[in-house]
Design an enzyme around this catalytic site. Structure first.
Site, PDB file in Angstrom:
ATOM      1  N   ASP A  79      71.381  24.409  44.437  1.00 23.40           N
ATOM      2  CA  ASP A  79      70.505  25.012  45.395  1.00 23.40           C
ATOM      3  C   ASP A  79      70.251  24.466  46.943  1.00 23.40           C
ATOM      4  OD1 ASP A  79      68.353  26.880  45.645  1.00 23.40           O
ATOM      5  OD2 ASP A  79      66.689  25.681  44.580  1.00 23.40           O
TER       6      ASP A  79
ATOM      7  N   GLU B  76      69.183  37.424  39.022  1.00 24.49           N
ATOM      8  CA  GLU B  76      68.228  37.699  40.002  1.00 24.49           C
ATOM      9  C   GLU B  76      68.598  37.684  41.340  1.00 24.49           C
ATOM     10  OE1 GLU B  76      67.830  35.262  37.578  1.00 24.49           O
ATOM     11  OE2 GLU B  76      66.604  36.943  36.116  1.00 24.49           O
ATOM     12  N   ASN B  77      69.882  37.127  41.660  1.00 24.97           N
ATOM     13  CA  ASN B  77      70.307  37.026  43.065  1.00 24.97           C
ATOM     14  C   ASN B  77      70.896  38.366  43.425  1.00 24.97           C
ATOM     15  OD1 ASN B  77      72.051  33.666  42.382  1.00 24.97           O
ATOM     16  ND2 ASN B  77      69.973  34.198  43.431  1.00 24.97           N
ATOM     17  N   TRP B  78      71.013  39.551  42.666  1.00 22.82           N
ATOM     18  CA  TRP B  78      71.397  40.731  43.213  1.00 22.82           C
ATOM     19  C   TRP B  78      70.057  41.277  44.051  1.00 22.82           C
ATOM     20  CZ3 TRP B  78      75.949  42.305  42.497  1.00 22.82           C
ATOM     21  CH2 TRP B  78      76.679  41.747  41.701  1.00 22.82           C
TER      22      TRP B  78
ATOM     23  N   GLU C 119      68.519  15.866  29.678  1.00 26.88           N
ATOM     24  CA  GLU C 119      67.798  15.050  30.719  1.00 26.88           C
ATOM     25  C   GLU C 119      67.999  16.013  32.146  1.00 26.88           C
ATOM     26  OE1 GLU C 119      66.238  12.040  29.860  1.00 26.88           O
ATOM     27  OE2 GLU C 119      66.396  12.636  28.149  1.00 26.88           O
TER      28      GLU C 119
END
Length: 251
Positions: free
Chosen positions: A24, A71-73, A214
Site C-alpha cells: 500500500d 475493488e481496485n476496478w 501475526e
C-alpha cells in the site's frame, strides 16, 4: 524502527514460512514527490523484485503479494489500464532474474476477468517457472477475500446438493481445499502479514487464511519498503508468542 538500514539479528530457525504483504501507498509516495500516481505504481513494481529477492534469501518459502483487488476496478480507467499493464511488463523484464533466483511464480484471483494480455503474461510466468524449487512468489491479482469465500461456499453447496459431499463432514479442511490458496498446501495460511503505508486494516485480503497470522503495520510506503524493513518486520514477528488460541504454560 522500520526502514532502518542496519541489519536486524534474526533467528534463522524461526523465519516465517509464509509472508503476505499488502503493498500500500504507491499513490501517496508519488504525490509526496509531485509525480503522477502511475509513477508510484511503477516504482512499487520495481520494489517487488527487490523484496522478492530479499525474502527468498532470508529463507521464506511463500511470499504472497496483494497486487490488485476486486475493488481496485473502481479507480479511474487510466490508472486501472496502467495497473493491468504492470504484470505484463514485470514478467517480461524480471522473469529471467526470478528464474535465476529459483523463484516459482503463482497467480491467484478471478483471472478470467483480467485483460487477455495480463492473463496470458501470468500464465506464461507460471509455466516458465514451474520447474523452480525455491520460494513461491504468489501474486493475488483481481483477488477479493469475500468473493473467494462465496465461490468456495457455492462449490461446497453444489457438491452437497449433488450428494458427493456429506454436509455433516464439512470442516475447516473442506473449506481450505476450496480456497484459492489450496495450491500452497500446508503453507496456505500466512505466518506474518505486513501492510505498508500506515493503514491498519485487511482490505478484504485472505480473510480466512489470516485467522491466526501475526500482523505488522509499517508507516513506510510500499516503494520505500526495504529489505531492512522486511527484516525488522520479521524480528517483530519473532518477538511474539504465537498460541493459536491456547495459553502459554509459563504464564
Amino acid at each position: 524502527m522500520f526502514g532502518d538500514k542496519q541489519t536486524t539479528a534474526l533467528d534463522p530457525a524461526r523465519i516465517p514460512a509464509h509472508v503476505a504483504i499488502i503493498m500500500d501507498g504507491n499513490g501517496r509516495w508519488a504525490k509526496k514527490r509531485f509525480l503522477p500516481r502511475i509513477a508510484g505504481h511503477k516504482q512499487g513494481m520495481e520494489n517487488v523484485k527487490v523484496i522478492t529477492k530479499a525474502a527468498s534469501r532470508l529463507g521464506i518459502k511463500v511470499l504472497t503479494l496483494y497486487a490488485f483487488s476486486t475493488e481496485n476496478w473502481k479507480r479511474p480507467d487510466s490508472e486501472v489500464n496502467y495497473l493491468m499493464s504492470l504484470p505484463v511488463d514485470f514478467f517480461n523484464v524480471f522473469m529471467p532474474e526470478l528464474i535465476e533466483e529459483n523463484v516459482r511464480v503463482q497467480v491467484m484471483g478471478e483471472l478470467d476477468a483480467l485483460p487477455a494480455k495480463t492473463r496470458q503474461a501470468a500464465a506464461q510466468a507460471e509455466a516458465d517457472s514451474a520447474a523452480n524449487t525455491g520460494m513461491i512468489l504468489n501474486f493475488a491479482l483481481n483477488y477479493g477475500g469475500r468473493d473467494e469465500l462465496i465461490e468456495a461456499t457455492r462449490a461446497i453447496a453444489t457438491a452437497a446438493a449433488a450428494g458427493t459431499l456429506d454436509p455433516a463432514a464439512i470442516d475447516a479442511d473442506t473449506i481450505a481445499a476450496h480456497l484459492m490458496t489450496r495450491r500452497l498446501g500446508d503453507r496456505a495460511d500466512p505466518d506474518l502479514l505486513i501492510r505498508t503505508s500506515g493503514e491498519e486494516r485487511l482490505s478484504n485480503f485472505l480473510l480466512w487464511q489470516l485467522a491466526y497470522s501475526e500482523l505488522v503495520f509499517t508507516p513506510a510506503y510500499w516503494p520505500d519498503f526495504s529489505p531492512a524493513a522486511l527484516e525488522s518486520a520479521i524480528a517483530e514477528y519473532q518477538s511474539r508468542d504465537r498460541r493459536f488460541g491456547g495459553i502459554d504454560s509459563n504464564r
